[in-house]
Design a protein around this motif. Sequence first.
Motif, PDB file in Angstrom:
ATOM      1  N   GLN A 146       5.874 -17.638 -72.939  1.00  0.00           N
ATOM      2  CA  GLN A 146       6.298 -16.340 -73.457  1.00  0.00           C
ATOM      3  C   GLN A 146       5.599 -15.191 -72.739  1.00  0.00           C
ATOM      4  OE1 GLN A 146       5.428 -16.680 -77.637  1.00  0.00           O
ATOM      5  NE2 GLN A 146       7.246 -17.905 -78.088  1.00  0.00           N
ATOM      6  N   LEU A 147       4.313 -15.375 -72.440  1.00  0.00           N
ATOM      7  CA  LEU A 147       3.553 -14.321 -71.774  1.00  0.00           C
ATOM      8  C   LEU A 147       3.919 -14.174 -70.301  1.00  0.00           C
ATOM      9  CD1 LEU A 147       0.000 -14.888 -73.312  1.00  0.00           C
ATOM     10  CD2 LEU A 147       1.738 -13.222 -73.987  1.00  0.00           C
ATOM     11  N   LEU A 148       4.407 -15.245 -69.692  1.00  0.00           N
ATOM     12  CA  LEU A 148       4.775 -15.181 -68.274  1.00  0.00           C
ATOM     13  C   LEU A 148       5.794 -14.079 -68.006  1.00  0.00           C
ATOM     14  CD1 LEU A 148       5.149 -18.851 -66.977  1.00  0.00           C
ATOM     15  CD2 LEU A 148       3.409 -17.169 -66.355  1.00  0.00           C
ATOM     16  N   ALA A 149       6.709 -13.883 -68.943  1.00  0.00           N
ATOM     17  CA  ALA A 149       7.754 -12.881 -68.753  1.00  0.00           C
ATOM     18  C   ALA A 149       7.191 -11.483 -68.595  1.00  0.00           C
ATOM     19  CB  ALA A 149       8.730 -12.931 -69.933  1.00  0.00           C
ATOM     20  N   HIS A 150       5.962 -11.254 -69.066  1.00  0.00           N
ATOM     21  CA  HIS A 150       5.356  -9.922 -69.007  1.00  0.00           C
ATOM     22  C   HIS A 150       4.411  -9.766 -67.804  1.00  0.00           C
ATOM     23  CE1 HIS A 150       6.872  -9.068 -73.043  1.00  0.00           C
ATOM     24  NE2 HIS A 150       6.460 -10.281 -73.384  1.00  0.00           N
ATOM     25  N   LEU A 151       4.268 -10.826 -67.009  1.00  0.00           N
ATOM     26  CA  LEU A 151       3.359 -10.751 -65.861  1.00  0.00           C
ATOM     27  C   LEU A 151       4.042 -10.230 -64.605  1.00  0.00           C
ATOM     28  CD1 LEU A 151       1.294 -14.066 -66.196  1.00  0.00           C
ATOM     29  CD2 LEU A 151       0.608 -11.748 -66.804  1.00  0.00           C
ATOM     30  N   ASP A 152       5.383 -10.269 -64.588  1.00  0.00           N
ATOM     31  CA  ASP A 152       6.145  -9.779 -63.430  1.00  0.00           C
ATOM     32  C   ASP A 152       5.649 -10.454 -62.148  1.00  0.00           C
ATOM     33  OD1 ASP A 152       8.116  -8.292 -62.179  1.00  0.00           O
ATOM     34  OD2 ASP A 152       6.790  -6.587 -61.791  1.00  0.00           O
ATOM     35  N   LEU A 153       5.606 -11.765 -62.164  1.00  0.00           N
ATOM     36  CA  LEU A 153       5.118 -12.518 -61.017  1.00  0.00           C
ATOM     37  C   LEU A 153       6.186 -12.650 -59.939  1.00  0.00           C
ATOM     38  CD1 LEU A 153       3.319 -15.441 -62.905  1.00  0.00           C
ATOM     39  CD2 LEU A 153       2.268 -13.386 -61.912  1.00  0.00           C
ATOM     40  N   THR A 154       5.766 -12.601 -58.700  1.00  0.00           N
ATOM     41  CA  THR A 154       6.646 -12.873 -57.568  1.00  0.00           C
ATOM     42  C   THR A 154       6.418 -14.313 -57.120  1.00  0.00           C
ATOM     43  OG1 THR A 154       6.574 -10.565 -56.834  1.00  0.00           O
ATOM     44  CG2 THR A 154       7.256 -12.226 -55.219  1.00  0.00           C
ATOM     45  N   ILE A 155       7.465 -15.098 -57.155  1.00  0.00           N
ATOM     46  CA  ILE A 155       7.346 -16.508 -56.790  1.00  0.00           C
ATOM     47  C   ILE A 155       7.758 -16.669 -55.323  1.00  0.00           C
ATOM     48  CG2 ILE A 155       8.090 -18.858 -57.319  1.00  0.00           C
ATOM     49  CD1 ILE A 155       8.736 -17.906 -60.136  1.00  0.00           C
ATOM     50  N   PRO A 156       6.846 -17.062 -54.444  1.00  0.00           N
ATOM     51  CA  PRO A 156       7.165 -17.204 -53.024  1.00  0.00           C
ATOM     52  C   PRO A 156       8.196 -18.304 -52.784  1.00  0.00           C
ATOM     53  CG  PRO A 156       4.781 -17.181 -53.403  1.00  0.00           C
ATOM     54  CD  PRO A 156       5.439 -17.361 -54.736  1.00  0.00           C
ATOM     55  N   PRO A 157       8.897 -18.253 -51.667  1.00  0.00           N
ATOM     56  CA  PRO A 157       9.840 -19.328 -51.331  1.00  0.00           C
ATOM     57  C   PRO A 157       9.120 -20.676 -51.256  1.00  0.00           C
ATOM     58  CG  PRO A 157      10.153 -17.431 -49.889  1.00  0.00           C
ATOM     59  CD  PRO A 157       8.903 -17.174 -50.671  1.00  0.00           C
ATOM     60  N   GLY A 158       9.767 -21.700 -51.762  1.00  0.00           N
ATOM     61  CA  GLY A 158       9.195 -23.033 -51.722  1.00  0.00           C
ATOM     62  C   GLY A 158       8.186 -23.323 -52.812  1.00  0.00           C
ATOM     63  N   VAL A 159       8.025 -22.388 -53.743  1.00  0.00           N
ATOM     64  CA  VAL A 159       7.053 -22.549 -54.830  1.00  0.00           C
ATOM     65  C   VAL A 159       7.796 -22.683 -56.157  1.00  0.00           C
ATOM     66  CG1 VAL A 159       5.174 -21.449 -56.103  1.00  0.00           C
ATOM     67  CG2 VAL A 159       5.254 -21.301 -53.608  1.00  0.00           C
ATOM     68  N   ALA A 160       7.361 -23.611 -56.978  1.00  0.00           N
ATOM     69  CA  ALA A 160       7.997 -23.833 -58.278  1.00  0.00           C
ATOM     70  C   ALA A 160       7.648 -22.721 -59.256  1.00  0.00           C
ATOM     71  CB  ALA A 160       7.553 -25.188 -58.847  1.00  0.00           C
ATOM     72  N   ALA A 161       8.444 -22.592 -60.285  1.00  0.00           N
ATOM     73  CA  ALA A 161       8.169 -21.610 -61.331  1.00  0.00           C
ATOM     74  C   ALA A 161       6.833 -21.942 -62.004  1.00  0.00           C
ATOM     75  CB  ALA A 161       9.296 -21.607 -62.360  1.00  0.00           C
TER      76      ALA A 161
END
Length: 237
Positions: A146-161
């Motif tokens: 639930q908290l992940l949605a508020h972190l605004d993370l950028t997931i690099p190519p080739g990286v899992a959620a």
Amino acid sequence: MRPNPLRNRPRRTTAQLRPFLFEPAQVERLLSLAASLPEAHRTHRRGAAYRISFVLMYTLGLRVGEVARLCHGDIDWERRCLIIRQTKFAKTRLVPFGPHLEAQLRRYLDAGQDNGSAVTTDPVISLSRDHRQPLSSHSISRVFQQLLAHLDLTIPPGVAAPRLHCLRHSFAVGTLLRWYRSGVDPNARLSWLSTFLGHIDPNSTAVYLTITDALLDEANTRFERFAAPTSREVHQP
């Protein structure tokens, strides 16, 4: 030639995505969000409970089940270590912690002792007012998502959620990076990290050691220092 600490026996996989690794600033934001969680129905000190859960996973590399099962009797304040009992592979291990984490643990526990002293079998992480009901692994994982949605993370190519277990991955890779930067030989310490994480052999630990740009930079810098004298000899007239 010494073996590469990141080498591992081939594993059958269904995907080639690398785990997400949290940067310190991202973890600080996660902890801040956790600490500000409002109380829910029949919960007590909800924010503090989730925050210390994430702290233990990120700073000590604990599994979520190990955090959820931790009892007051598992904290050895004199030796400053946690006793992780009968966890994966039916092993019990000691996990040392430093003064900074000790201070955080004491603040969390002291603030919750409003109903008398705890007994050794009481859970460390609890949402109940009597501190007798442990916080479940499922609840810790659910709130993390639930908290992940508020972190605004950028997931690099080739990286899992990102998932909760990524905090443990981040601890392992961060430890290796600190060793490189301090001049420690990772090959000589890999068995230490394996024991710390509760693995039965270093091959299991190697799964956690994702090659990152920072690790490659440190490895290249170390090799350049090693090769510099030879290089000067070769180029001398």
